[in-house]
Design an enzyme around this catalytic site. Structure first.
Site, PDB file in Angstrom:
ATOM      1  N   LYS A 148       0.850  -1.346  -0.031  1.00 12.61           N
ATOM      2  CA  LYS A 148       0.078   0.192  -0.034  1.00 12.61           C
ATOM      3  C   LYS A 148       0.752   1.229   0.151  1.00 12.61           C
ATOM      4  O   LYS A 148       1.970   1.235   0.606  1.00 12.61           O
ATOM      5  CB  LYS A 148      -1.031  -0.123   1.215  1.00 12.61           C
ATOM      6  CG  LYS A 148      -0.150   0.292   2.546  1.00 12.61           C
ATOM      7  CD  LYS A 148      -0.931   0.852   3.594  1.00 12.61           C
ATOM      8  CE  LYS A 148      -0.095   1.367   4.709  1.00 12.61           C
ATOM      9  NZ  LYS A 148       0.445   2.305   5.014  1.00 12.61           N
ATOM     10  N   HIS A 181      -1.021  -5.635   5.554  1.00 10.81           N
ATOM     11  CA  HIS A 181      -0.641  -6.380   6.582  1.00 10.81           C
ATOM     12  C   HIS A 181      -1.455  -6.429   7.907  1.00 10.81           C
ATOM     13  O   HIS A 181      -1.482  -7.360   8.592  1.00 10.81           O
ATOM     14  CB  HIS A 181       0.781  -5.878   6.995  1.00 10.81           C
ATOM     15  CG  HIS A 181       1.052  -4.868   8.045  1.00 10.81           C
ATOM     16  ND1 HIS A 181       0.842  -3.598   7.570  1.00 10.81           N
ATOM     17  CD2 HIS A 181       0.960  -4.774   9.486  1.00 10.81           C
ATOM     18  CE1 HIS A 181       1.212  -2.718   8.778  1.00 10.81           C
ATOM     19  NE2 HIS A 181       1.096  -3.590   9.737  1.00 10.81           N
ATOM     20  N   LYS A 185      -2.791  -9.686  10.785  1.00 11.02           N
ATOM     21  CA  LYS A 185      -2.734  -9.578  12.295  1.00 11.02           C
ATOM     22  C   LYS A 185      -3.599 -10.578  12.629  1.00 11.02           C
ATOM     23  O   LYS A 185      -4.894 -10.611  12.596  1.00 11.02           O
ATOM     24  CB  LYS A 185      -3.154  -8.221  12.708  1.00 11.02           C
ATOM     25  CG  LYS A 185      -1.883  -7.000  12.638  1.00 11.02           C
ATOM     26  CD  LYS A 185      -2.473  -5.957  13.134  1.00 11.02           C
ATOM     27  CE  LYS A 185      -1.543  -4.681  12.973  1.00 11.02           C
ATOM     28  NZ  LYS A 185      -0.637  -4.462  14.024  1.00 11.02           N
ATOM     29  N   GLU A 219      -1.058   5.679  18.072  1.00  7.56           N
ATOM     30  CA  GLU A 219       0.407   5.349  18.311  1.00  7.56           C
ATOM     31  C   GLU A 219       1.206   6.425  18.896  1.00  7.56           C
ATOM     32  O   GLU A 219       0.768   7.481  18.900  1.00  7.56           O
ATOM     33  CB  GLU A 219       1.089   4.913  16.837  1.00  7.56           C
ATOM     34  CG  GLU A 219       0.305   4.237  16.106  1.00  7.56           C
ATOM     35  CD  GLU A 219       0.879   3.872  14.738  1.00  7.56           C
ATOM     36  OE1 GLU A 219       1.585   2.760  14.596  1.00  7.56           O
ATOM     37  OE2 GLU A 219       0.834   4.598  13.916  1.00  7.56           O
ATOM     38  N   ASP A 238      -2.469   6.657   5.052  1.00 11.55           N
ATOM     39  CA  ASP A 238      -1.576   5.854   5.606  1.00 11.55           C
ATOM     40  C   ASP A 238      -2.179   4.837   6.377  1.00 11.55           C
ATOM     41  O   ASP A 238      -2.082   3.628   6.383  1.00 11.55           O
ATOM     42  CB  ASP A 238      -0.691   6.570   6.587  1.00 11.55           C
ATOM     43  CG  ASP A 238       0.478   5.581   7.249  1.00 11.55           C
ATOM     44  OD1 ASP A 238       1.078   4.735   6.456  1.00 11.55           O
ATOM     45  OD2 ASP A 238       0.670   5.664   8.473  1.00 11.55           O
ATOM     46  N   HIS A 243      -5.668   0.380   6.234  1.00 15.75           N
ATOM     47  CA  HIS A 243      -6.026  -0.569   7.450  1.00 15.75           C
ATOM     48  C   HIS A 243      -7.212  -0.652   8.010  1.00 15.75           C
ATOM     49  O   HIS A 243      -7.880  -1.365   8.218  1.00 15.75           O
ATOM     50  CB  HIS A 243      -4.810  -0.277   8.421  1.00 15.75           C
ATOM     51  CG  HIS A 243      -3.306  -0.543   7.811  1.00 15.75           C
ATOM     52  ND1 HIS A 243      -3.011  -1.473   6.921  1.00 15.75           N
ATOM     53  CD2 HIS A 243      -2.274   0.232   8.112  1.00 15.75           C
ATOM     54  CE1 HIS A 243      -1.573  -1.257   6.683  1.00 15.75           C
ATOM     55  NE2 HIS A 243      -1.359  -0.119   7.413  1.00 15.75           N
ATOM     56  N   LYS A 337      -0.727   9.976  15.127  1.00 15.43           N
ATOM     57  CA  LYS A 337       0.540   9.502  15.401  1.00 15.43           C
ATOM     58  C   LYS A 337       1.130  10.657  16.638  1.00 15.43           C
ATOM     59  O   LYS A 337       0.562  11.673  16.880  1.00 15.43           O
ATOM     60  CB  LYS A 337       1.835   9.830  14.282  1.00 15.43           C
ATOM     61  CG  LYS A 337       1.612   8.563  13.052  1.00 15.43           C
ATOM     62  CD  LYS A 337       2.822   8.120  12.754  1.00 15.43           C
ATOM     63  CE  LYS A 337       2.588   7.173  11.683  1.00 15.43           C
ATOM     64  NZ  LYS A 337       2.562   5.868  12.012  1.00 15.43           N
TER      65      LYS A 337
HETATM   66  O1  LIG Z   1       1.096  -1.780  14.341  1.00 12.57           O
HETATM   67  P1  LIG Z   1       1.937  -1.918  13.047  1.00 12.57           P
HETATM   68  O2  LIG Z   1       1.836  -3.489  12.479  1.00 12.57           O
HETATM   69  O3  LIG Z   1       3.306  -1.702  13.014  1.00 12.57           O
HETATM   70  O4  LIG Z   1       1.118  -1.207  11.915  1.00 12.57           O
HETATM   71  C1  LIG Z   1       1.149   0.005  12.172  1.00 12.57           C
HETATM   72  C2  LIG Z   1       1.965   0.859  10.954  1.00 12.57           C
HETATM   73  O5  LIG Z   1       1.263   0.233   9.854  1.00 12.57           O
HETATM   74  C3  LIG Z   1       2.019   0.857   8.376  1.00 12.57           C
HETATM   75  O6  LIG Z   1       1.201   0.570   7.493  1.00 12.57           O
HETATM   76  C4  LIG Z   1       2.025   2.468   8.545  1.00 12.57           C
HETATM   77  O7  LIG Z   1       2.394   3.055   7.516  1.00 12.57           O
HETATM   78  C5  LIG Z   1       2.617   3.138   9.731  1.00 12.57           C
HETATM   79  O8  LIG Z   1       2.451   4.343   9.901  1.00 12.57           O
HETATM   80  C6  LIG Z   1       1.960   2.372  11.061  1.00 12.57           C
HETATM   81  O9  LIG Z   1       2.653   2.830  12.107  1.00 12.57           O
END
Ligand SMILES: O=P(O)(O)OC[C@H]1O[C@@H](O)[C@H](O)[C@@H](O)[C@@H]1O
Length: 468
Positions: A148, A181, A185, A219, A238, A243, A337
């Protein structure tokens, strides 16, 4: 099992080292794809030895994380496993201009068995590399793996999809893996078991019983040196467009008959097609950017950031899933963030009971089902006659915490690639729908209709729906 080759285009980059290779290391360690040939490719003038060292390091990073988790030790060992190490020892580096058909042809000539090509590249370069592949004879069975964001708008996603479709019949849609991804999870996939493998929750997941659904991914992490990518993406693209919309799809889809790719992806597509903004962007979206706080500099002062772009580091949108089941329930998606308290969960808040008998008094909290996305956690909050006065209500929480799944998310999605199973990858139409959903917001933001707010790093940040 046939031999496989994984080619990583853009192999010298951050994504490869931090996410892709550790995921691959975990997959190899778990005994998958023995005998894999791994080829790194990009314009950098590396050699095999330098690439192999990078691969060993990143495979070791997986071993370290796994060891730390199982032993609880603070200083993890950094060692890759024999299965992963054998692949790293044989890894090859081939200097490649990924936009040149002749370079790509030479690259493919060096492969062994069936081939997967991972585009660890920025979207514009991915599009050029795909165009260059049109002049290359791709071996049958070739899989293309795209990271992505898939395009930067529904229009550019559609263009990319049209380009990819021209690579058929060598690469039909089922062999195009658009990676998200979050779909690898274990906590996200657990939504399927939670909803469809018991009778408890599914019958009450609808607008009759549900008041609202929040999907939050806040985060502590800030930019982490990723300005080159992030400053053009921002929190909405992002995290939310990608996601969090996938999580929304799993929370709202109808029960698939099976988890076969076609069935599962059809059910996800059904709900995403029905999803749109709740109201106008002015009252259903929020954008903000962090200023200096704690040890962190202001986002605008981070190296590589162009402050005039006005990139948001915190985004919220409110959506409706306009189906018989969900119409009228607001879905509030948020990700930020540099937020003080990391919070990664979906919270389903239920409507109040129609009537509480006179004489039962006290707590008036709504019932909530909370699904944590890291650490893995599930909680059901509700009111009962608690201890003490039997007519006084108390809130309780039934909680479960479970270890992470067997493979890290990138390992899980890569398994799908090597096993030729696109279930966990994002289908072409869905990639376009996800842009369509957020487009009214991006247009309004570009037109300045929603102000860019600010929050000091390390604080909670503003919100349309969280308590101040
Ligand atoms: O918690 P994970 O698996 O690291 O995923 C979060 C991250 O996913 C990524 O795809 C984003 O680009 C990041 O900005 C983000 O921090």
């Amino acid at each position: 099992m046939t031999d496989q080759t994984l080619i990583i285009l853009g192999a010298s980059g951050d994504l490869t080292a931090r996410l892709l290779l550790p995921g691959l290391g975990a997959l190899l360690t778990a005994g998958h794809v023995p005998g894999l040939t791994l080829i790194g490719a990009s314009v950098e003038d590396w050699d095999d030895a330098r690439w192999q060292a990078r691969v060993h390091d990143s495979f070791g990073a997986h071993g370290a994380a796994a060891a730390a988790e199982s032993t609880g030790q603070k200083t993890p060992v950094s060692d890759d496993t024999p299965a992963a190490s054998a692949v790293a020892d044989r890894a090859r580096w081939i200097r490649t201009d990924v936009t040149s058909s002749s370079d790509l042809r030479s690259l493919l000539a060096a492969t062994n068995g069936s081939v997967a090509i991972f585009f660890a590249l920025p979207p514009a370069v991915t599009a050029k590399a795909c165009a260059a592949l049109l002049d290359v004879d791709l071996p049958p069975g070739t899989r293309l793996v795209l990271e992505k964001p898939f395009g930067t708008s529904s229009e550019s996603a559609a263009e990319l999809n049209t380009l990819l479709a021209r690579l058929a019949p060598a690469v039909p849609e089922e062999q195009v893996h658009r990676i998200d991804h979050f779909l690898g999870k274990s906590t996200v996939l657990n939504i399927l078991g939670l909803r469809f493998a018991n009778r408890i929750f599914e019958p009450i997941l609808d607008s009759t019983h549900v008041e609202s659904v929040d999907i939050v991914f806040d985060e502590n992490l800030a930019l982490e040196g990723r300005a080159g990518y992030y400053d053009r993406a921002g929190a909405l693209a992002d995290m939310i467009q990608s996601h969090l919309l996938q999580i929304l799809a799993l929370l709202t889809m109808e029960a698939p008959f099976s988890l076969a790719a076609a069935e599962f992806r059809d059910r996800k597509a059904d709900v995403l097609r029905a999803t749109r903004l709740w109201g106008t962007p002015a009252d259903s979206s929020l954008r903000a950017r962090y200023t200096a706080g704690g040890d962190l500099p202001s986002y605008a002062d981070e190296p590589g950031v162009d402050p005039s772009r006005g990139t948001e580091t915190l985004a919220e949108i409110v959506l409706t899933v306009d189906t018989w089941r969900w119409a009228g329930v607001p879905f509030r998606l948020r990700s930020g963030k540099a937020i003080g308290d990391s919070r990664k969960e979906a919270v389903i808040t239920f409507k109040r009971p129609p009537r509480v008998p006179d004489g039962l008094h006290g707590c008036d909290e709504p019932d909530r089902l909370r699904i944590g996305f890291g650490p893995d956690h599930l909680a059901l909050d509700f009111n009962i006659n608690g201890p003490g006065d039997p007519f006084e209500l108390d809130p309780i929480s039934l909680e479960a915490t479970f270890g992470a799944g067997g493979l890290p998310p990138y390992g899980e999605v890569l398994r799908g690639v090597f096993e030729d199973d696109p279930t966990l990858s994002v289908r072409a139409d869905t990639a376009e729908q996800c842009w369509r959903i957020v487009e009214p917001v991006t247009s309004a933001w570009q037109a300045g209709e929603v102000p860019l707010r600010e929050y000091p790093a390390g604080t909670a940040g503003p919100s349309l729906f969280l308590p101040a």
